[in-house]
Write a protein that holds these residues in place. Sequence first.
Motif, PDB file in Angstrom:
ATOM      1  N   ILE A  86     -46.035  36.423  18.701  1.00 34.99           N
ATOM      2  CA  ILE A  86     -45.770  37.061  17.351  1.00 34.99           C
ATOM      3  C   ILE A  86     -45.222  35.986  16.329  1.00 34.99           C
ATOM      4  CG2 ILE A  86     -44.284  38.498  15.880  1.00 34.99           C
ATOM      5  CD1 ILE A  86     -44.179  40.347  18.595  1.00 34.99           C
ATOM      6  N   LYS A  87     -44.505  35.026  16.473  1.00 34.25           N
ATOM      7  CA  LYS A  87     -43.920  34.323  15.668  1.00 34.25           C
ATOM      8  C   LYS A  87     -45.268  33.263  15.406  1.00 34.25           C
ATOM      9  CE  LYS A  87     -39.201  34.394  16.424  1.00 34.25           C
ATOM     10  NZ  LYS A  87     -37.909  33.756  16.575  1.00 34.25           N
ATOM     11  N   LEU A  88     -45.948  33.008  16.361  1.00 36.55           N
ATOM     12  CA  LEU A  88     -47.197  32.136  16.075  1.00 36.55           C
ATOM     13  C   LEU A  88     -47.994  32.707  15.180  1.00 36.55           C
ATOM     14  CD1 LEU A  88     -49.235  29.689  16.612  1.00 36.55           C
ATOM     15  CD2 LEU A  88     -49.834  30.809  18.578  1.00 36.55           C
ATOM     16  N   MET A  89     -48.451  34.064  15.210  1.00 40.29           N
ATOM     17  CA  MET A  89     -49.264  34.892  14.769  1.00 40.29           C
ATOM     18  C   MET A  89     -48.971  34.907  13.270  1.00 40.29           C
ATOM     19  SD  MET A  89     -50.764  38.568  15.350  1.00 40.29           S
ATOM     20  CE  MET A  89     -49.036  39.405  15.112  1.00 40.29           C
ATOM     21  N   MET A  90     -47.721  35.168  12.907  1.00 38.09           N
ATOM     22  CA  MET A  90     -47.323  35.447  11.721  1.00 38.09           C
ATOM     23  C   MET A  90     -47.124  34.198  11.028  1.00 38.09           C
ATOM     24  SD  MET A  90     -47.136  38.939  11.616  1.00 38.09           S
ATOM     25  CE  MET A  90     -46.171  39.237  10.152  1.00 38.09           C
ATOM     26  N   SER A  91     -46.694  33.036  11.452  1.00 38.67           N
ATOM     27  CA  SER A  91     -46.800  31.698  10.928  1.00 38.67           C
ATOM     28  C   SER A  91     -48.281  31.484  10.352  1.00 38.67           C
ATOM     29  CB  SER A  91     -46.269  30.818  11.934  1.00 38.67           C
ATOM     30  OG  SER A  91     -46.531  29.538  11.052  1.00 38.67           O
ATOM     31  N   THR A  92     -49.399  31.734  11.315  1.00 34.72           N
ATOM     32  CA  THR A  92     -50.422  31.506  11.010  1.00 34.72           C
ATOM     33  C   THR A  92     -51.102  32.500   9.864  1.00 34.72           C
ATOM     34  OG1 THR A  92     -51.032  30.723  13.200  1.00 34.72           O
ATOM     35  CG2 THR A  92     -53.028  31.426  11.920  1.00 34.72           C
ATOM     36  N   LEU A  93     -50.456  33.537   9.890  1.00 33.66           N
ATOM     37  CA  LEU A  93     -50.942  34.518   8.766  1.00 33.66           C
ATOM     38  C   LEU A  93     -50.465  34.161   7.324  1.00 33.66           C
ATOM     39  CD1 LEU A  93     -52.033  37.356   7.949  1.00 33.66           C
ATOM     40  CD2 LEU A  93     -49.960  38.342   8.577  1.00 33.66           C
ATOM     41  N   LYS A  94     -49.386  33.614   7.442  1.00 29.67           N
ATOM     42  CA  LYS A  94     -48.573  33.157   6.112  1.00 29.67           C
ATOM     43  C   LYS A  94     -49.202  31.805   5.648  1.00 29.67           C
ATOM     44  CE  LYS A  94     -44.981  30.961   3.981  1.00 29.67           C
ATOM     45  NZ  LYS A  94     -45.794  30.078   3.175  1.00 29.67           N
ATOM     46  N   LYS A  95     -49.715  31.110   6.290  1.00 37.20           N
ATOM     47  CA  LYS A  95     -50.412  30.111   6.172  1.00 37.20           C
ATOM     48  C   LYS A  95     -51.741  30.205   5.580  1.00 37.20           C
ATOM     49  CE  LYS A  95     -52.140  27.144   9.050  1.00 37.20           C
ATOM     50  NZ  LYS A  95     -52.324  26.344  10.415  1.00 37.20           N
ATOM     51  N   ASP A  96     -52.582  31.198   6.298  1.00 40.04           N
ATOM     52  CA  ASP A  96     -53.819  31.495   5.934  1.00 40.04           C
ATOM     53  C   ASP A  96     -53.722  32.329   4.482  1.00 40.04           C
ATOM     54  OD1 ASP A  96     -54.914  30.334   8.224  1.00 40.04           O
ATOM     55  OD2 ASP A  96     -55.420  32.285   8.995  1.00 40.04           O
ATOM     56  N   LEU A  97     -52.831  33.217   4.311  1.00 41.54           N
ATOM     57  CA  LEU A  97     -52.510  33.819   3.143  1.00 41.54           C
ATOM     58  C   LEU A  97     -52.249  32.684   1.883  1.00 41.54           C
ATOM     59  CD1 LEU A  97     -50.375  37.077   3.856  1.00 41.54           C
ATOM     60  CD2 LEU A  97     -52.633  37.060   2.949  1.00 41.54           C
ATOM     61  N   ASP A  98     -51.592  31.828   2.055  1.00 37.70           N
ATOM     62  CA  ASP A  98     -51.261  30.805   1.273  1.00 37.70           C
ATOM     63  C   ASP A  98     -52.413  29.988   0.910  1.00 37.70           C
ATOM     64  OD1 ASP A  98     -48.354  31.312   1.000  1.00 37.70           O
ATOM     65  OD2 ASP A  98     -47.879  29.543   2.298  1.00 37.70           O
ATOM     66  N   THR A  99     -53.330  29.699   1.909  1.00 40.91           N
ATOM     67  CA  THR A  99     -54.400  28.907   1.757  1.00 40.91           C
ATOM     68  C   THR A  99     -55.685  29.821   0.806  1.00 40.91           C
ATOM     69  OG1 THR A  99     -54.179  27.697   3.511  1.00 40.91           O
ATOM     70  CG2 THR A  99     -56.382  27.732   2.620  1.00 40.91           C
ATOM     71  N   GLN A 100     -55.753  30.990   1.288  1.00 40.85           N
ATOM     72  CA  GLN A 100     -56.553  31.766   0.492  1.00 40.85           C
ATOM     73  C   GLN A 100     -56.357  32.325  -0.594  1.00 40.85           C
ATOM     74  OE1 GLN A 100     -58.294  34.560   3.138  1.00 40.85           O
ATOM     75  NE2 GLN A 100     -59.561  35.746   1.411  1.00 40.85           N
ATOM     76  N   LEU A 101     -55.050  32.532  -0.882  1.00 36.02           N
ATOM     77  CA  LEU A 101     -54.626  33.372  -2.193  1.00 36.02           C
ATOM     78  C   LEU A 101     -53.902  32.254  -3.140  1.00 36.02           C
ATOM     79  CD1 LEU A 101     -52.982  36.482  -0.683  1.00 36.02           C
ATOM     80  CD2 LEU A 101     -55.200  36.181  -1.603  1.00 36.02           C
ATOM     81  N   ILE A 102     -53.545  30.839  -2.800  1.00 38.33           N
ATOM     82  CA  ILE A 102     -52.847  30.020  -3.734  1.00 38.33           C
ATOM     83  C   ILE A 102     -53.793  28.714  -3.652  1.00 38.33           C
ATOM     84  CG2 ILE A 102     -50.903  28.712  -3.968  1.00 38.33           C
ATOM     85  CD1 ILE A 102     -49.455  31.107  -2.478  1.00 38.33           C
TER      86      ILE A 102
END
Length: 115
Positions: A86-102
Amino acid sequence: MYMTVESKENMLMNYIMKNYLWQFNSRTWDRKAQNENIIGKMTQILCNEKIKMDTPADRCYWAEAKSLIDEWKCFPWLKKMNITDIKLMMSTLKKDLDTQLITQSLNKELTDPNY
């Protein structure tokens, strides 16, 4: 069918992008704060950790996180995941959101110093 942590994260990313508007704030710092705090609180909820609720902002981020997790009941595999995944998945999700949206966003308002 076996699903990888990456494929699960992709499903969650698609869900957020199709169903939520908080990721489209018009300032970089807003987007960073939303991603960090909402995804952070979601991770805490999913891992049954103590959640900081000291400020109105904490409570707002928690409400967004809780709402999204309630909707994610459509992903039965989420309840079966261990805390490490869960922590790995959510960390990757945050990183991907930052990359795509920022980082990769073409929205010029994000970097306009007068906005």
